[in-house]
Design a protein around this motif. Structure first.
Motif, mmCIF file in Angstrom:
data_model
loop_
_atom_site.group_PDB
_atom_site.id
_atom_site.type_symbol
_atom_site.label_atom_id
_atom_site.label_comp_id
_atom_site.label_asym_id
_atom_site.label_seq_id
_atom_site.Cartn_x
_atom_site.Cartn_y
_atom_site.Cartn_z
ATOM 1 N N ARG A 197 12.012 13.842 8.479
ATOM 2 C CA ARG A 197 11.957 13.834 9.930
ATOM 3 C C ARG A 197 10.609 14.353 10.434
ATOM 4 N N LYS A 198 10.271 13.930 11.633
ATOM 5 C CA LYS A 198 8.945 14.245 12.175
ATOM 6 C C LYS A 198 8.694 15.739 12.264
ATOM 7 N N ARG A 199 9.699 16.498 12.635
ATOM 8 C CA ARG A 199 9.506 17.939 12.784
ATOM 9 C C ARG A 199 9.183 18.606 11.461
ATOM 10 N N MET A 200 9.462 17.921 10.346
ATOM 11 C CA MET A 200 9.110 18.440 9.031
ATOM 12 C C MET A 200 7.770 17.887 8.562
ATOM 13 N N ARG A 201 7.494 16.635 8.933
ATOM 14 C CA ARG A 201 6.288 15.981 8.410
ATOM 15 C C ARG A 201 5.032 16.294 9.219
ATOM 16 N N ALA B 140 1.096 17.369 8.044
ATOM 17 C CA ALA B 140 -0.153 16.687 8.401
ATOM 18 C C ALA B 140 -1.187 17.685 8.918
ATOM 19 N N PHE B 141 -0.731 18.647 9.730
ATOM 20 C CA PHE B 141 -1.641 19.679 10.248
ATOM 21 C C PHE B 141 -2.206 20.517 9.104
ATOM 22 N N ALA C 294 0.832 -1.207 0.000
ATOM 23 C CA ALA C 294 0.000 0.000 0.000
ATOM 24 C C ALA C 294 0.863 1.251 0.000
ATOM 25 N N ARG C 295 1.960 1.216 0.749
ATOM 26 C CA ARG C 295 2.857 2.375 0.796
ATOM 27 C C ARG C 295 3.495 2.616 -0.568
ATOM 28 N N ALA C 296 3.886 1.528 -1.237
ATOM 29 C CA ALA C 296 4.509 1.663 -2.555
ATOM 30 C C ALA C 296 3.521 2.236 -3.572
ATOM 31 N N ILE C 297 2.267 1.768 -3.511
ATOM 32 C CA ILE C 297 1.241 2.291 -4.421
ATOM 33 C C ILE C 297 1.005 3.772 -4.162
ATOM 34 N N GLU D 222 3.147 14.555 1.750
ATOM 35 C CA GLU D 222 4.401 15.030 2.349
ATOM 36 C C GLU D 222 4.541 14.517 3.779
ATOM 37 N N ALA D 223 3.421 14.426 4.512
ATOM 38 C CA ALA D 223 3.473 13.905 5.873
ATOM 39 C C ALA D 223 3.867 12.435 5.884
ATOM 40 N N LEU D 224 3.439 11.691 4.879
ATOM 41 C CA LEU D 224 3.730 10.263 4.819
ATOM 42 C C LEU D 224 5.112 9.966 4.253
ATOM 43 N N TYR D 225 5.497 10.674 3.196
ATOM 44 C CA TYR D 225 6.695 10.300 2.446
ATOM 45 C C TYR D 225 7.839 11.294 2.555
#
Length: 286
Positions: free
Chosen positions: A102-106, A110-111, A7-10, A90-93
Motif C-alpha cells: 500500500r502507498k502508505r508503506m511504499r 521512496a523518500f 521491465a517490471r518483471a525484470i 520496496e517502493a516499487l514492489y
C-alpha cells in the motif's frame, strides 16, 4: 506482455536475487559504520576533545584521514547505493510487512531511497574532492537559496515539518518497538532478542530526537525567514550541549547514535530485505 510489464518483471527478478539482498545488507553495514563514527565524534565534542564536525562530512573526513581510507570510502559509497536501490525496490514492489504494497508503506521507502541516494552522491563527491563543506553550511546555503525563490520559504517549512513528523513517528515506533516487524524474529534466539530489542529501542529514540530537532530548526528558519538558523546534524548536536544538561545531554544523544550504529549491524543479520508484493484484500496502492 507490454514493455512496461516486461521491465517490471525484470526489475522484480533483480530485486529478488540473492546478490541484491547481499548488497542491501552491505548497505545496512555502511549505515552502521556512519552512525558509529558520528556518535563517536559527538562524544568527543561532549567531552571537550572534538574538533571535527559530528555529521556525515566529519565522519567521511575521519575515514579519509586513516590508512586505506579511500578504499573504505568506496565501500561506503557502494553500501549507500545498495541502500538506495533496496528502498526504491520496496517502493516499487512492496515491503516485507503486512499490507506492504500500500502507498502508505511504499512512499516512505521512496523518500528513504532518495535520502540514501543523496548520501551516496555526497560520498562519491567527497572521494573526488568535492562537498567538503560542513553539513551546517550546506543546510544554511540550501535554505537561503530556496528562500530566495518564490514559494521557497514554504518549501523549507514543508521539509522541516516532514522531518519533525518523521522524528515523532520514529519515537512512537521506538516506544512501540514496531521495528521488530522489519526483523526476522523467528531466526533470533533468546540472547539475540535480549540484545537486539534494547539496541533498536534506544537507537531509534536517539535517531528520532535528532531528526525532529533538525526539522524544528528548518521550520524555525522558514518561519522567521532566517536561513542562518537552519542547522545540520552537527549544529543540532551542539545545541544539545547548550541545554541545561550541558555536555551530559550531548553525551547521552551521542551514545544513542552509537547504539543505533550497533543496531544497524544487527539488522545486517536479521532485517527482512526481500522486496515483496503482499496479497492484500484491497487493491494495490490503496
Amino acid at each position: 506482455m507490454t514493455a512496461k510489464d516486461a521491465a517490471r518483471a525484470i526489475g522484480r527478478r533483480a530485486a529478488g536475487h540473492p546478490w541484491f539482498h547481499g548488497l542491501s545488507r552491505a548497505g545496512l553495514a555502511a549505515r552502521g559504520v556512519l552512525y558509529l563514527l558520528i556518535g563517536w565524534l559527538a562524544l568527543l565534542i561532549a567531552t571537550g576533545h572534538g574538533g571535527a564536525e559530528a555529521d556525515r562530512q566529519g565522519a567521511l573526513r575521519t575515514v579519509a584521514d586513516r590508512p586505506g581510507g579511500w578504499a573504505v570510502l568506496c565501500l561506503l559509497a557502494a553500501g549507500f547505493a545498495g541502500l538506495a536501490l533496496w528502498q526504491f525496490a520496496e517502493a516499487l514492489y512492496g515491503r516485507p510487512l503486512p499490507n506492504g504494497r500500500r502507498k502508505r508503506m511504499r512512499l516512505p521507502a521512496a523518500f528513504r531511497g532518495l535520502t540514501y541516494a543523496v548520501g551516496c552522491t555526497g560520498t562519491v563527491g567527497f572521494l573526488f574532492g568535492q562537498g567538503h563543506t560542513s553539513g551546517d553550511q550546506q543546510s544554511r546555503a540550501l535554505s537561503a537559496r530556496a528562500m530566495a525563490e518564490p514559494g521557497g520559504r514554504w518549501a523549507v517549512l514543508a521539509v522541516g515539518a516532514g522531518f519533525v513528523v518523521w522524528g515523532v513517528v520514529t519515537l512512537v515506533n521506538a516506544a512501540r518497538r514496531a521495528f521488530r516487524d522489519e526483523l526476522d524474529t523467528d531466526a533470533m534466539g533468546t540472547v539475540a532478542h535480549w540484545i537486539v530489542q534494547p539496541l533498536g529501542t534506544i537507537g531509534n529514540v536517539a535517531r528520532g530526537l535528532i531528526g525532529g530537532a533538525v526539522g524544528a530548526f528548518l521550520a524555525y528558519a522558514a518561519i522567521s525567514f532566517a536561513p542562518d538558523r537552519a542547522e545540520g546534524l552537527d549544529g543540532v548536536l551542539r545545541e544539545f550541549a547548550a541545554t541545561p544538561a550541558g555536555g551530559w545531554g550531548l553525551a547521552v544523544i551521542a551514545l544513542g547514535l552509537v547504539i543505533f550504529g550497533l543496531y544497524s549491524f544487527c539488522e545486517v543479520r536479521y532485517r527482512k530485505v526481500e522486496a515483496v508484493e503482499p496479497r492484500d484484500d484491497r487493491p494495490a496502492g490503496a
